[in-house]
Scaffold this active site. Sequence first.
Site, PDB file in Angstrom:
ATOM      1  N   GLU A 103      42.651  58.895  64.405  1.00 24.71           N
ATOM      2  CA  GLU A 103      42.864  58.339  65.674  1.00 24.71           C
ATOM      3  C   GLU A 103      42.883  59.040  66.746  1.00 24.71           C
ATOM      4  O   GLU A 103      43.508  58.992  68.240  1.00 24.71           O
ATOM      5  CB  GLU A 103      42.836  56.565  66.105  1.00 24.71           C
ATOM      6  CG  GLU A 103      42.353  56.263  65.462  1.00 24.71           C
ATOM      7  CD  GLU A 103      42.289  54.525  65.018  1.00 24.71           C
ATOM      8  OE1 GLU A 103      43.349  53.707  65.981  1.00 24.71           O
ATOM      9  OE2 GLU A 103      41.561  54.046  64.787  1.00 24.71           O
ATOM     10  N   ASP A 137      40.791  47.631  58.913  1.00 22.50           N
ATOM     11  CA  ASP A 137      41.810  47.352  59.909  1.00 22.50           C
ATOM     12  C   ASP A 137      41.390  45.950  60.493  1.00 22.50           C
ATOM     13  O   ASP A 137      41.175  45.828  61.375  1.00 22.50           O
ATOM     14  CB  ASP A 137      41.306  48.206  61.368  1.00 22.50           C
ATOM     15  CG  ASP A 137      41.765  48.355  62.393  1.00 22.50           C
ATOM     16  OD1 ASP A 137      42.952  47.736  62.170  1.00 22.50           O
ATOM     17  OD2 ASP A 137      40.690  48.602  63.655  1.00 22.50           O
ATOM     18  N   GLU A 189      42.840  40.918  67.698  1.00 25.38           N
ATOM     19  CA  GLU A 189      42.120  41.819  67.904  1.00 25.38           C
ATOM     20  C   GLU A 189      40.695  41.332  67.165  1.00 25.38           C
ATOM     21  O   GLU A 189      39.295  41.132  67.608  1.00 25.38           O
ATOM     22  CB  GLU A 189      42.263  42.946  67.748  1.00 25.38           C
ATOM     23  CG  GLU A 189      40.991  44.385  68.005  1.00 25.38           C
ATOM     24  CD  GLU A 189      41.803  46.125  66.695  1.00 25.38           C
ATOM     25  OE1 GLU A 189      42.570  45.847  66.707  1.00 25.38           O
ATOM     26  OE2 GLU A 189      40.874  46.756  67.775  1.00 25.38           O
TER      27      GLU A 189
HETATM   28  C1  GCV Z   1      46.770  50.954  68.393  1.00 25.93           C
HETATM   29  C2  GCV Z   1      42.519  49.805  65.469  1.00 25.93           C
HETATM   30  C3  GCV Z   1      42.057  49.657  67.004  1.00 25.93           C
HETATM   31  C4  GCV Z   1      43.537  50.777  67.684  1.00 25.93           C
HETATM   32  C5  GCV Z   1      44.892  50.421  67.487  1.00 25.93           C
HETATM   33  C6  GCV Z   1      44.366  50.994  65.824  1.00 25.93           C
HETATM   34  C7  GCV Z   1      45.762  51.366  65.745  1.00 25.93           C
HETATM   35  O1  GCV Z   1      41.879  51.037  65.505  1.00 25.93           O
HETATM   36  O2  GCV Z   1      41.584  49.560  67.313  1.00 25.93           O
HETATM   37  O3  GCV Z   1      43.167  49.942  69.171  1.00 25.93           O
HETATM   38  O4  GCV Z   1      45.461  51.063  68.329  1.00 25.93           O
HETATM   39  O5  GCV Z   1      43.808  50.079  65.138  1.00 25.93           O
HETATM   40  O6  GCV Z   1      46.368  50.512  65.025  1.00 25.93           O
HETATM   41  O7  GCV Z   1      46.646  52.004  65.649  1.00 25.93           O
END
Ligand code: GCV
Length: 705
Positions: free
Chosen positions: A311, A385, A413
Amino acid sequence: MGLLLASTGSADDGYRLWLKYDRVTDRARLKQYRAKIRAIVIPGKSATDVALKTELQRGLNGLLGRELPIKPAGQTRNTLVVVTRREFGEAKIPEFTGVLDSLGPEGYAIRELKIGGGKTLVIAANEDRGLLYGAFGFLRALQTHRSLDRIDIVSKPKVRFRLLNHWDNLDGTVERGYAGKSLWRWSELPWTLSPRYVDYARACASIGINGTVLNNVNANPRILTAEYLARVEALAGIFRSYGIRVFLSANFSSPIAAGFEQEGNRKGGIGNLNTSDPLDPAVRAWWKEKVAEIYHLIPDFGGFLVKASSEGMPGPQEYGRSHADGANMLAEALQPFGGVVMWRSFVYDAANDADRVKRAFKEFVPLDGQFMPNVLVQAKNGPLDFQPREPVQPLFGAMTGTPMMLELQITQEYLGHSTHMVYLAPMWKEYLQFETYACGPGSSLASIVDGSLRKPALTGIAGVANIGDDLNWCGHLFAQANWYAYGRLAWDHSLAAESIADEWIAMTFGRGSKVHSTIRSMMMGSWEACVNYMTPLGLHHIMQEGFHYGPAPQHDTGREDWRSTYYHRADSIGLGYNRSSSGSNAVAQYASPLREQFDSVSHCPEKYLLWFHHVGWDYRMRSGRTLWEELCHKYSAGTGYVDAMLGQWESLRGAVDSESFVHVKTKLEKQRVDAGIWRHTCLGYFRRYIKHPLPQPLSPNGRGE
Ligand code: GCV
């Protein structure tokens, strides 16, 4: 038991969590406790001994409603004696010989013994850390009104690293945090130490958490500057007494000079180099020096958590190096000090495979066995996720030569943030009990994580924290139960979700039987209800992009693997992602016979059906309903459950304290609206592909209103 109500009428802001220590309401129990505990003997003098002594005094004074004296060693009759093997001497407590041998540094035993003609309650352990957990275990026994007659508790953790992962940023915000700002007040540290740091440590220690990663995995490199390390040192100094080691998320570009722009290195680092290539000698030297600086300040520093090449975070792949190269470079620097690297496998480079859920497996399995002994690969429970429900990440089964650390998400989340009441222990139990068949039958995820299956040198479990600076810590009072349950399961994954709920309810609301049974019934089905009103039957990733709260099955723009349509694949024929052997073949990443089971539309568990298959709208489900009818049925079951929770909670008016009552009721009302929106939006979207009339009215609450 009669109807013993918790503190009615009064207000409780939730700050005290499950460590309330209000006086025991059951008279018979109170009498027994007062008779058996007239004084406390704690010979130890370490900082941990002082912490546990303070906790025991505070807890027992509250629960028993009287001040207990601390007596010198030697006084035992009707006394609580808290001792390590060294302090008591094995000869005097033969009952513990043998038990202590198997308890390790953190385990404990609590027994009632006959000493010198009288009865003595003893908490025994090999080290003061064990006593700390024993003290909290003892207080829990009283908080849950357990009889002390012939009490015999022996407990030790099944997993070595039991961590919280805070996704806290240095600017005070919390990524995916729904309970206010970060607890860590970086601008005040190290000079001002909020009393909340101690209360945080007490809460963590009470459930066996023994480490905390302070900062977000999307790590700001500045956390490793001298300025911030002094602040980290201050926190580590507080947490140490409570058996909690501090860890940090490290940004892979840290050795690079600030502002040095290079493709992939978004932020630049804090060093003076122009590369963070893990095979570059200058980079390796930089990390060694940095690690030595950290250990000089924090001798028990735990190590680094790293999100790399993921990411947009920098990583070794920018230099043509592998994850193993990156992890091993850090591991080499940490090894002399006993530190570890937790290297995350949350990667999903689109070039790797068209199906996102296959990507981490494809990147990491070829590296199995190449990591240094002090590296754990940390994987999320599922391959996508933290969705409301996923099958287990197959990497756990396939990485036979690497310690695999399990990452769970406590913060909700994708499960309604801190607005929805969703008790997560049943979900975590489903993952932990998931049979991977990695080494044949008996290869549950839990057996991989706790090391009993493959005996790795290190074992670990992490929970992404749901804690912020809200007065009640977690935003929703019931989200405290998830922090609690995470710690209890990290300590002992064999505990039942129901019994953890029972503990938490008793410690939070007292022992009133109607209150208890009502809340328990609300909690236990709340996760399945959430799955039902959000993503039933294996649906996944159909939420609003970015915000991850409400539904957006129509979302069809931007990065392909962030679109809802990429995942649900609804069309005139049916619904679901074909990951069978006729599709992306993600099923092949699982061991037999799981892969064959998942591959077959008729054998695949229906809870994963649309995860693995594109299924016709008229497909007959086991219930006899068509897929479409079943979908409607599930969404309605979800919204119906929330309706019922509201009614159940309403029945407790006057039986729980007024502040908690209003707080939870308001949240439940919003949850009810949200659940209806999920149902309405998703069914409304999918129905455009259906030619039949709808089996039920499409209204937000499913009742046609
Ligand atoms: C910390 C998902 C979440 C992100 C998070 C990522 C991760 O994509 O939306 O906010 O970033 O996971 O676990 O690294």
